[in-house]
Design a protein around this motif. Structure first.
Motif, PDB file in Angstrom:
ATOM      1  N   SER A  87     -35.836   7.162 -16.035  1.00 53.65           N
ATOM      2  CA  SER A  87     -36.645   6.064 -15.494  1.00 53.65           C
ATOM      3  C   SER A  87     -38.014   6.532 -15.010  1.00 53.65           C
ATOM      4  O   SER A  87     -38.977   5.765 -15.024  1.00 53.65           O
ATOM      5  CB  SER A  87     -35.888   5.383 -14.354  1.00 53.65           C
ATOM      6  N   ALA A  88     -38.093   7.789 -14.562  1.00 54.04           N
ATOM      7  CA  ALA A  88     -39.354   8.282 -14.007  1.00 54.04           C
ATOM      8  C   ALA A  88     -40.253   8.943 -15.036  1.00 54.04           C
ATOM      9  O   ALA A  88     -41.474   9.034 -14.815  1.00 54.04           O
ATOM     10  CB  ALA A  88     -39.066   9.280 -12.883  1.00 54.04           C
ATOM     11  N   MET A  89     -39.703   9.410 -16.159  1.00 55.07           N
ATOM     12  CA  MET A  89     -40.484  10.221 -17.086  1.00 55.07           C
ATOM     13  C   MET A  89     -41.618   9.435 -17.733  1.00 55.07           C
ATOM     14  O   MET A  89     -42.755   9.917 -17.808  1.00 55.07           O
ATOM     15  CB  MET A  89     -39.569  10.806 -18.158  1.00 55.07           C
ATOM     16  N   MET A  90     -41.347   8.213 -18.199  1.00 57.35           N
ATOM     17  CA  MET A  90     -42.398   7.451 -18.864  1.00 57.35           C
ATOM     18  C   MET A  90     -43.511   7.078 -17.895  1.00 57.35           C
ATOM     19  O   MET A  90     -44.700   7.095 -18.251  1.00 57.35           O
ATOM     20  CB  MET A  90     -41.810   6.194 -19.513  1.00 57.35           C
ATOM     21  N   THR A  91     -43.152   6.745 -16.644  1.00 56.32           N
ATOM     22  CA  THR A  91     -44.183   6.474 -15.648  1.00 56.32           C
ATOM     23  C   THR A  91     -45.035   7.714 -15.398  1.00 56.32           C
ATOM     24  O   THR A  91     -46.267   7.647 -15.297  1.00 56.32           O
ATOM     25  CB  THR A  91     -43.534   5.999 -14.341  1.00 56.32           C
ATOM     26  N   PHE A  92     -44.372   8.847 -15.312  1.00 54.52           N
ATOM     27  CA  PHE A  92     -45.072  10.102 -15.104  1.00 54.52           C
ATOM     28  C   PHE A  92     -46.012  10.401 -16.267  1.00 54.52           C
ATOM     29  O   PHE A  92     -47.165  10.808 -16.063  1.00 54.52           O
ATOM     30  CB  PHE A  92     -44.035  11.214 -14.941  1.00 54.52           C
ATOM     31  N   ILE A  93     -45.549  10.180 -17.482  1.00 55.92           N
ATOM     32  CA  ILE A  93     -46.384  10.421 -18.660  1.00 55.92           C
ATOM     33  C   ILE A  93     -47.615   9.514 -18.629  1.00 55.92           C
ATOM     34  O   ILE A  93     -48.747   9.955 -18.871  1.00 55.92           O
ATOM     35  CB  ILE A  93     -45.570  10.199 -19.944  1.00 55.92           C
ATOM     36  N   GLY A  94     -47.417   8.242 -18.337  1.00 52.19           N
ATOM     37  CA  GLY A  94     -48.531   7.313 -18.327  1.00 52.19           C
ATOM     38  C   GLY A  94     -49.588   7.666 -17.292  1.00 52.19           C
ATOM     39  O   GLY A  94     -50.798   7.643 -17.585  1.00 52.19           O
ATOM     40  N   VAL A  95     -49.159   8.016 -16.088  1.00 45.49           N
ATOM     41  CA  VAL A  95     -50.113   8.347 -15.031  1.00 45.49           C
ATOM     42  C   VAL A  95     -50.881   9.626 -15.366  1.00 45.49           C
ATOM     43  O   VAL A  95     -52.118   9.689 -15.257  1.00 45.49           O
ATOM     44  CB  VAL A  95     -49.392   8.479 -13.681  1.00 45.49           C
ATOM     45  N   VAL A  96     -50.146  10.663 -15.777  1.00 44.81           N
ATOM     46  CA  VAL A  96     -50.776  11.950 -16.036  1.00 44.81           C
ATOM     47  C   VAL A  96     -51.805  11.853 -17.151  1.00 44.81           C
ATOM     48  O   VAL A  96     -52.951  12.310 -17.021  1.00 44.81           O
ATOM     49  CB  VAL A  96     -49.712  13.012 -16.359  1.00 44.81           C
ATOM     50  N   PHE A  97     -51.447  11.220 -18.251  1.00 46.87           N
ATOM     51  CA  PHE A  97     -52.355  11.209 -19.391  1.00 46.87           C
ATOM     52  C   PHE A  97     -53.440  10.145 -19.257  1.00 46.87           C
ATOM     53  O   PHE A  97     -54.475  10.241 -19.915  1.00 46.87           O
ATOM     54  CB  PHE A  97     -51.571  11.052 -20.687  1.00 46.87           C
ATOM     55  N   SER A  98     -53.239   9.159 -18.415  1.00 51.62           N
ATOM     56  CA  SER A  98     -54.351   8.244 -18.117  1.00 51.62           C
ATOM     57  C   SER A  98     -55.443   8.985 -17.359  1.00 51.62           C
ATOM     58  O   SER A  98     -56.641   8.842 -17.647  1.00 51.62           O
ATOM     59  CB  SER A  98     -53.842   7.055 -17.300  1.00 51.62           C
ATOM     60  N   ILE A  99     -55.034   9.791 -16.380  1.00 43.79           N
ATOM     61  CA  ILE A  99     -56.011  10.600 -15.655  1.00 43.79           C
ATOM     62  C   ILE A  99     -56.677  11.606 -16.595  1.00 43.79           C
ATOM     63  O   ILE A  99     -57.884  11.865 -16.504  1.00 43.79           O
ATOM     64  CB  ILE A  99     -55.325  11.313 -14.483  1.00 43.79           C
ATOM     65  N   SER A 100     -55.897  12.143 -17.520  1.00 42.48           N
ATOM     66  CA  SER A 100     -56.461  13.128 -18.456  1.00 42.48           C
ATOM     67  C   SER A 100     -57.515  12.494 -19.357  1.00 42.48           C
ATOM     68  O   SER A 100     -58.550  13.115 -19.649  1.00 42.48           O
ATOM     69  CB  SER A 100     -55.342  13.737 -19.299  1.00 42.48           C
ATOM     70  N   LEU A 101     -57.274  11.278 -19.814  1.00 40.98           N
ATOM     71  CA  LEU A 101     -58.257  10.608 -20.663  1.00 40.98           C
ATOM     72  C   LEU A 101     -59.556  10.367 -19.906  1.00 40.98           C
ATOM     73  O   LEU A 101     -60.653  10.480 -20.472  1.00 40.98           O
ATOM     74  CB  LEU A 101     -57.682   9.289 -21.181  1.00 40.98           C
ATOM     75  N   VAL A 102     -59.460  10.044 -18.640  1.00 40.95           N
ATOM     76  CA  VAL A 102     -60.671   9.886 -17.835  1.00 40.95           C
ATOM     77  C   VAL A 102     -61.408  11.222 -17.721  1.00 40.95           C
ATOM     78  O   VAL A 102     -62.647  11.282 -17.820  1.00 40.95           O
ATOM     79  CB  VAL A 102     -60.318   9.332 -16.444  1.00 40.95           C
ATOM     80  N   ALA A 103     -60.650  12.300 -17.514  1.00 41.56           N
ATOM     81  CA  ALA A 103     -61.276  13.620 -17.419  1.00 41.56           C
ATOM     82  C   ALA A 103     -61.963  13.998 -18.729  1.00 41.56           C
ATOM     83  O   ALA A 103     -63.063  14.570 -18.724  1.00 41.56           O
ATOM     84  CB  ALA A 103     -60.227  14.668 -17.053  1.00 41.56           C
ATOM     85  N   VAL A 104     -61.330  13.678 -19.853  1.00 43.10           N
ATOM     86  CA  VAL A 104     -61.933  13.975 -21.151  1.00 43.10           C
ATOM     87  C   VAL A 104     -63.217  13.180 -21.331  1.00 43.10           C
ATOM     88  O   VAL A 104     -64.232  13.690 -21.824  1.00 43.10           O
ATOM     89  CB  VAL A 104     -60.928  13.678 -22.280  1.00 43.10           C
ATOM     90  N   GLN A 105     -63.176  11.917 -20.943  1.00 49.08           N
ATOM     91  CA  GLN A 105     -64.368  11.087 -21.057  1.00 49.08           C
ATOM     92  C   GLN A 105     -65.510  11.636 -20.210  1.00 49.08           C
ATOM     93  O   GLN A 105     -66.668  11.672 -20.634  1.00 49.08           O
ATOM     94  CB  GLN A 105     -64.044   9.659 -20.653  1.00 49.08           C
ATOM     95  N   MET A 106     -65.193  12.076 -19.003  1.00 46.70           N
ATOM     96  CA  MET A 106     -66.227  12.643 -18.136  1.00 46.70           C
ATOM     97  C   MET A 106     -66.787  13.935 -18.720  1.00 46.70           C
ATOM     98  O   MET A 106     -67.999  14.174 -18.684  1.00 46.70           O
ATOM     99  CB  MET A 106     -65.647  12.897 -16.745  1.00 46.70           C
ATOM    100  N   ALA A 107     -65.901  14.783 -19.276  1.00 49.04           N
ATOM    101  CA  ALA A 107     -66.370  16.035 -19.874  1.00 49.04           C
ATOM    102  C   ALA A 107     -67.246  15.775 -21.082  1.00 49.04           C
ATOM    103  O   ALA A 107     -68.274  16.439 -21.285  1.00 49.04           O
ATOM    104  CB  ALA A 107     -65.174  16.917 -20.256  1.00 49.04           C
ATOM    105  N   GLY A 108     -66.864  14.799 -21.915  1.00 44.42           N
ATOM    106  CA  GLY A 108     -67.673  14.471 -23.069  1.00 44.42           C
ATOM    107  C   GLY A 108     -69.039  13.928 -22.694  1.00 44.42           C
ATOM    108  O   GLY A 108     -70.034  14.195 -23.369  1.00 44.42           O
ATOM    109  N   GLY A 109     -69.095  13.167 -21.621  1.00 52.85           N
ATOM    110  CA  GLY A 109     -70.377  12.646 -21.181  1.00 52.85           C
ATOM    111  C   GLY A 109     -71.240  13.684 -20.507  1.00 52.85           C
ATOM    112  O   GLY A 109     -72.471  13.641 -20.599  1.00 52.85           O
TER     113      GLY A 109
END
Length: 451
Positions: A87-109
């Motif tokens: 029950s917790a794994m998918m929530t954990f995946i979504g939160v972690v990789f949502s933050i990662s996508l923001v970090a990637v966007q910031m690095a690219g900019g």
């Protein structure tokens, strides 16, 4: 014997790996590793289920019902943990990789959009995502293995091995998560990004075959002089428009040997190809049939490091230009990029460039591939940064120190572009600096910029 000269490179040499466009494509995608992990976890779960069934059969055949009852109680306790993990794994995946996508966007900019490929190709990122998804899928499969029969004598399977495997996957997920956070934070730091770009550039240069001179590609209607002889046929590009990313050198060498010709690649790796433009010049015979040249060239939407010698310098220049823009105004980052530009050019300063030759097993030249020349690489590393950084003394001082270092390392025949850039930099500083004192300060070489 061949007329081609034998040259040696100052770079560390390794045996070049055969080009695998499929491998490079998979490294540039994010779906393959998670998909392979989920398929693999199905296999592992099936094996674990068979082991659990064999364990229950053994205990029932031996009449050891007490041990079987203990295993059932242990499995019931483990079921709570497995359910919580699922029950917790998918929530954990979504939160972690949502933050990662923001970090990637910031690095690219902040750096350049082209550095996003470093995140996509990161092995630890793919491994973490794959293990997270595999753990979630495994918990679902394990939950389906629990037997609802209350009597231990009627139970056919107790997921002991499966539950233990789930706990192992959870521990592996936590370990990879820590490693993933560390790797992501490193990639968000400009120094590590620049170092990765330089490392990839050195890998490309080290895997290149020995280059040769006298094979500069020419357009349709021209003849190549020297060992190649006249052009006897042309092969046009009939695929989609895009950037030339890879050349299957082994395939082209085999085709050229089978037809007794020498093939010369007209565009360079990184050039944009339009259907109908010539891509191969044939020397010494007729053009090979189209079916023999199928899949010999890989065209994509963007450049890659795989065979592109100048792509690293292109990215370093982009990072320096972004840092020198009025919106960012970070000359220290530009100096860090110039450090790596000088390092790459120093490694290539005595290496023959312009073209490389690929031979068959008998040592006969079969494929000539153009690569950037020394002047082009120097221009790529310094021209745009010089134009944008003339008003930043930290950048001009570092560039002068780098040019002076390269003048000491480069052979006499390669000093002209370095001297030209040094003179152009002096002129640019004279136009940008308002006073003689400012000009003298900006034109004083310093390896740290303003150290």
């Amino acid at each position: 014997m061949s007329d081609w000269p034998v040259t040696h490179s100052p770079l560390p040499r390794r045996r070049p790996r055969a080009l695998s466009p499929l491998r490079e494509h998979l490294r540039d995608t994010f779906w393959f590793a998670p998909t392979a992990a989920m398929v693999g976890v199905f296999v592992v779960w099936w094996v674990a289920q068979e082991l659990d069934a064999a364990l229950v059969r053994t205990l029932r055949d031996e009449g050891d019902h007490d041990t079987l009852a203990e295993l059932v109680r242990f499995a019931d306790d483990a079921k709570t943990v497995v359910s919580a993990v699922g029950s917790a794994m998918m929530t954990f995946i979504g939160v972690v990789f949502s933050i990662s996508l923001v970090a990637v966007q910031m690095a690219g900019g902040q750096f350049t959009p082209r550095v996003v490929r470093l995140f996509v190709r990161s092995r630890i990122t793919k491994a973490t995502f794959a293990v997270f998804l595999a753990t979630f899928v495994l918990t679902l499969l394990v939950l389906t293995s629990y037997d609802s029969t209350p009597d231990p004598r009627d139970i056919t399977s107790v997921p002991i091995v499966q539950s233990a495997l789930t706990l192992v996957m959870v521990a592996l997920s936590l370990l990879l998560f820590v490693m993933y956070v560390n790797a992501t934070l490193r990639l968000m730091r400009v120094g590590h990004v620049i170092a990765r770009i330089a490392e990839e550039s050195f890998r490309v240069a080290a895997l290149m075959p020995a280059p040769v001179h006298g094979t500069t590609p020419r357009g349709p209607g021209g003849n190549a002089e020297g060992p190649l002889g006249p052009v006897t046929a042309w092969v046009a590009h009939d695929g989609r428009a895009g950037v030339l990313r890879d050349v299957h050198t082994a395939r082209l060498v085999r085709v050229a040997r089978a037809h007794g010709v020498v093939l010369r690649l007209v565009p360079r790796i990184g050039d944009f190809l339009v259907p109908g433009t010539p891509v191969l010049a044939v020397h010494g015979g007729q053009a090979p049939p189209r079916r023999a040249l199928r899949y010999a060239l890989s065209v994509g939407v963007e450049r890659t490091f795989h065979q592109d010698l100048g792509f690293g310098l292109r990215q370093l220049s982009d990072i320096a230009l972004r840092a020198l823009s009025s919106a960012v105004n970070d000359p220290t980052t530009a100096v860090q990029a110039l450090d790596r530009v000088v390092q790459i050019l120093a490694a290539l300063s005595r290496r023959p460039l312009d073209a490389v030759v690929h031979r068959d097993r008998r040592g006969v030249p079969r494929l000539v591939q153009p690569v950037p020349g020394w002047t082009e690489l120097v221009d790529l590393g310094f021209a745009e940064v010089r134009a944008c950084g003339a008003g930043a003394p930290q950048v001009t001082r570092r560039m002068l120190a780098g040019l002076d270092d390269l003048l000491l390392l480069a052979p006499p025949e390669r000093r002209e572009p370095l001297l030209r850039h040094r003179e152009l930099l002096r002129q640019a500083v004279e136009r940008a600096a308002p006073s003689p004192a400012d000009r003298a300060f900006a034109l004083r070489p310093d390896r740290q910029g303003i150290g």
